[in-house]
Design an enzyme around this catalytic site. Structure first.
Site, PDB file in Angstrom:
ATOM      1  N   THR A 183     -11.264   2.620  -8.438  1.00 26.49           N
ATOM      2  CA  THR A 183     -12.276   3.253  -9.093  1.00 26.49           C
ATOM      3  C   THR A 183     -13.521   3.243  -8.643  1.00 26.49           C
ATOM      4  O   THR A 183     -13.844   1.493  -8.506  1.00 26.49           O
ATOM      5  CB  THR A 183     -11.613   3.989  -9.951  1.00 26.49           C
ATOM      6  OG1 THR A 183     -12.955   5.885 -10.275  1.00 26.49           O
ATOM      7  CG2 THR A 183     -12.130   3.435 -11.075  1.00 26.49           C
ATOM      8  N   ASP A 227       0.947  -1.638   0.063  1.00 26.44           N
ATOM      9  CA  ASP A 227      -0.416  -0.028  -0.038  1.00 26.44           C
ATOM     10  C   ASP A 227       0.834   1.310   0.242  1.00 26.44           C
ATOM     11  O   ASP A 227       1.735   1.304   0.251  1.00 26.44           O
ATOM     12  CB  ASP A 227      -0.803   0.384   1.034  1.00 26.44           C
ATOM     13  CG  ASP A 227      -2.372  -1.080   1.212  1.00 26.44           C
ATOM     14  OD1 ASP A 227      -2.552  -1.070  -0.151  1.00 26.44           O
ATOM     15  OD2 ASP A 227      -2.382  -1.175   1.949  1.00 26.44           O
ATOM     16  N   ARG A 279     -10.735   8.359   6.595  1.00 32.15           N
ATOM     17  CA  ARG A 279     -10.555   8.380   5.182  1.00 32.15           C
ATOM     18  C   ARG A 279     -11.400   8.285   4.262  1.00 32.15           C
ATOM     19  O   ARG A 279     -11.980   8.977   2.912  1.00 32.15           O
ATOM     20  CB  ARG A 279      -9.108   7.379   4.674  1.00 32.15           C
ATOM     21  CG  ARG A 279      -8.064   8.270   5.308  1.00 32.15           C
ATOM     22  CD  ARG A 279      -6.979   7.827   4.762  1.00 32.15           C
ATOM     23  NE  ARG A 279      -6.551   6.785   5.425  1.00 32.15           N
ATOM     24  CZ  ARG A 279      -5.730   6.341   5.751  1.00 32.15           C
ATOM     25  NH1 ARG A 279      -5.503   7.093   6.825  1.00 32.15           N
ATOM     26  NH2 ARG A 279      -5.605   5.113   6.120  1.00 32.15           N
ATOM     27  N   ARG A 280     -12.352   7.180   4.748  1.00 34.69           N
ATOM     28  CA  ARG A 280     -13.097   6.602   3.692  1.00 34.69           C
ATOM     29  C   ARG A 280     -14.633   7.836   3.810  1.00 34.69           C
ATOM     30  O   ARG A 280     -15.753   8.585   2.865  1.00 34.69           O
ATOM     31  CB  ARG A 280     -14.013   4.969   4.244  1.00 34.69           C
ATOM     32  CG  ARG A 280     -13.172   4.423   3.636  1.00 34.69           C
ATOM     33  CD  ARG A 280     -12.421   3.744   2.343  1.00 34.69           C
ATOM     34  NE  ARG A 280     -11.653   4.770   2.239  1.00 34.69           N
ATOM     35  CZ  ARG A 280     -10.019   4.742   2.744  1.00 34.69           C
ATOM     36  NH1 ARG A 280     -10.320   4.115   2.929  1.00 34.69           N
ATOM     37  NH2 ARG A 280      -9.285   5.358   1.579  1.00 34.69           N
ATOM     38  N   ALA A 317      -5.991   9.012  -0.700  1.00 35.68           N
ATOM     39  CA  ALA A 317      -7.005   9.591  -0.026  1.00 35.68           C
ATOM     40  C   ALA A 317      -6.236  10.475   1.187  1.00 35.68           C
ATOM     41  O   ALA A 317      -7.219  10.657   2.562  1.00 35.68           O
ATOM     42  CB  ALA A 317      -7.616   8.668   0.756  1.00 35.68           C
ATOM     43  N   LYS A 367      -7.021   7.204  -6.693  1.00 40.04           N
ATOM     44  CA  LYS A 367      -6.511   9.016  -6.338  1.00 40.04           C
ATOM     45  C   LYS A 367      -5.991   9.203  -5.701  1.00 40.04           C
ATOM     46  O   LYS A 367      -4.856  10.157  -5.840  1.00 40.04           O
ATOM     47  CB  LYS A 367      -7.896   9.033  -6.762  1.00 40.04           C
ATOM     48  CG  LYS A 367      -8.600   9.219  -8.063  1.00 40.04           C
ATOM     49  CD  LYS A 367     -10.253   9.809  -8.166  1.00 40.04           C
ATOM     50  CE  LYS A 367     -10.746   9.327  -9.282  1.00 40.04           C
ATOM     51  NZ  LYS A 367     -12.689  10.086  -9.042  1.00 40.04           N
ATOM     52  N   ARG A 421      -1.491  -0.753  -8.839  1.00 42.83           N
ATOM     53  CA  ARG A 421      -2.463  -0.552  -8.216  1.00 42.83           C
ATOM     54  C   ARG A 421      -2.971   1.314  -8.795  1.00 42.83           C
ATOM     55  O   ARG A 421      -1.998   2.169  -7.455  1.00 42.83           O
ATOM     56  CB  ARG A 421      -3.263  -0.679  -6.824  1.00 42.83           C
ATOM     57  CG  ARG A 421      -4.535  -0.297  -6.311  1.00 42.83           C
ATOM     58  CD  ARG A 421      -4.409  -0.113  -5.525  1.00 42.83           C
ATOM     59  NE  ARG A 421      -4.960  -1.804  -4.297  1.00 42.83           N
ATOM     60  CZ  ARG A 421      -4.425  -1.656  -3.421  1.00 42.83           C
ATOM     61  NH1 ARG A 421      -3.779  -1.137  -2.495  1.00 42.83           N
ATOM     62  NH2 ARG A 421      -4.070  -3.185  -3.197  1.00 42.83           N
ATOM     63  N   GLN A 434       0.036   7.196  -6.188  1.00 38.69           N
ATOM     64  CA  GLN A 434      -1.859   7.698  -5.815  1.00 38.69           C
ATOM     65  C   GLN A 434      -1.904   8.734  -7.134  1.00 38.69           C
ATOM     66  O   GLN A 434      -1.224   9.781  -7.070  1.00 38.69           O
ATOM     67  CB  GLN A 434      -1.529   7.978  -4.759  1.00 38.69           C
ATOM     68  CG  GLN A 434      -1.692   7.422  -3.622  1.00 38.69           C
ATOM     69  CD  GLN A 434      -2.031   7.685  -2.322  1.00 38.69           C
ATOM     70  OE1 GLN A 434      -2.284   7.472  -1.347  1.00 38.69           O
ATOM     71  NE2 GLN A 434      -0.509   8.190  -2.327  1.00 38.69           N
TER      72      GLN A 434
END
Length: 309
Positions: A227, A135, A289-290, A190, A188, A185, A164
């Site tokens: 996305t 990540d 963050r979500r 976060a 965008k 991956r 990102q």
């Protein structure tokens, strides 16, 4: 307007303590996190597999400054990989690892500790028949993360990376990683980033995302298109077709609990779709963050905080 305050709250220890002690398990947390235990996430993975969906699993936690905690996180991944293998799920599930959770920020030798712990997880993943994706976190970790990726790929070339699109540097990073065997991956982003390193306007982030898609889908690697934006799904599909890519030479990725109908729709069309599934007790930063990405959920979240059910 709510995005920046929510991202700032994601770093607040005081708010984390308040939220973590309130009865949210029946509310919005469960919408994004299937549970805190290995059993819970393995069961969720099995349900996704039954729907024809792949998974990438993240044991939540980040920014650890404790060597014992970094080791405990590494062991949690080893347990997870063993359980996935026992359930016959490693063909449909891989793991995502935040390097800051396995020692990257430890003083003096953090880079070395994170590399060795990541190598241990990669070895266990290969033995189980699956892969690891590293990540990406905030921009201060990007160089270190990509350096560790290069080291890991010497022995584990199947190791994936995350880039990102909100960062100014990312198009160049895509060009550097769009080679045969590379798994990338593209999301965008976060995190709350300063304007000297990141696009601030949503339109500029979208434009960057499309530029990066063009690089990755024209390259020789394996793009993982992360996305939920219908426009980006459509653009990615068009670019894949234009570049002669068959379904299975790339994949779409979406978060657990977000647009599940679209996940199943794409899979039914023959697209590979992987769901990012987090689990564990350290869900606070992830949740905030979500919420920053979807502030309309804030009302639901606040109600869940005061619920006694």
């Amino acid at each position: 307007m709510l995005r920046q305050p929510l991202l700032l709250l994601s770093r607040s220890a005081a708010v984390q303590k308040l939220v973590s002690t309130m009865p949210v398990s029946a509310g919005i947390v469960r919408s994004y996190v299937p549970g805190e235990s290995t059993d819970a996430v393995v069961d969720a993975t099995a349900r996704l597999a039954d729907d024809g969906l792949l998974a990438t699993l993240d044991f939540l936690g980040e920014d650890t400054l404790d060597a014992d905690q970094a080791e405990a996180t590494t062991q949690a991944y080893l347990e997870l990989l063993q359980r996935l293998a026992e359930r016959g799920l490693t063909r449909s599930a891989e793991v995502s690892v935040k390097l800051s959770a396995i020692g990257q920020f430890l003083p003096d030798n953090g880079h070395k500790v994170a590399l060795e712990n990541a190598r241990t997880i990669c070895r266990a993943a290969r033995n189980a028949g699956t892969t690891v994706t590293l990540d990406m976190e905030d921009h201060t970790t990007t160089d270190s993360t990509l350096t560790i990726l290069r080291e890991l790929r010497k022995d584990f070339p199947e190791t994936g990376a995350v880039l990102q699109a909100m960062l100014h540097r990312t198009e160049a990073d895509c060009r550097a990683l769009a080679h045969e065997g590379s798994r990338v991956r593209l999301c965008k982003g976060a995190y709350l980033e300063p304007e000297d390193v990141a696009f601030q306007d949503r339109i500029d982030v979208d434009k960057s995302y499309v530029r990066c898609l063009k690089v990755l889908l024209a390259g020789e690697g394996y793009p993982m298109i992360a996305t939920h934006d219908p426009r980006m799904v459509e653009i990615a599909s068009s670019l894949a077709s234009r570049n002669g890519r068959e379904p299975g030479s790339y994949e779409f990725q979406m978060l657990y609990g977000i647009r599940p109908e679209e996940q199943r729709r794409l899979a039914a069309k023959g697209e590979k779709v992987r769901v990012y599934v987090p689990y564990g007790t350290e869900w606070y930063g992830y949740l905030m963050r979500r919420l920053a990405e979807r502030p309309q959920n804030l009302t639901f979240f606040v109600r869940s905080l005061i619920s006694k059910k």
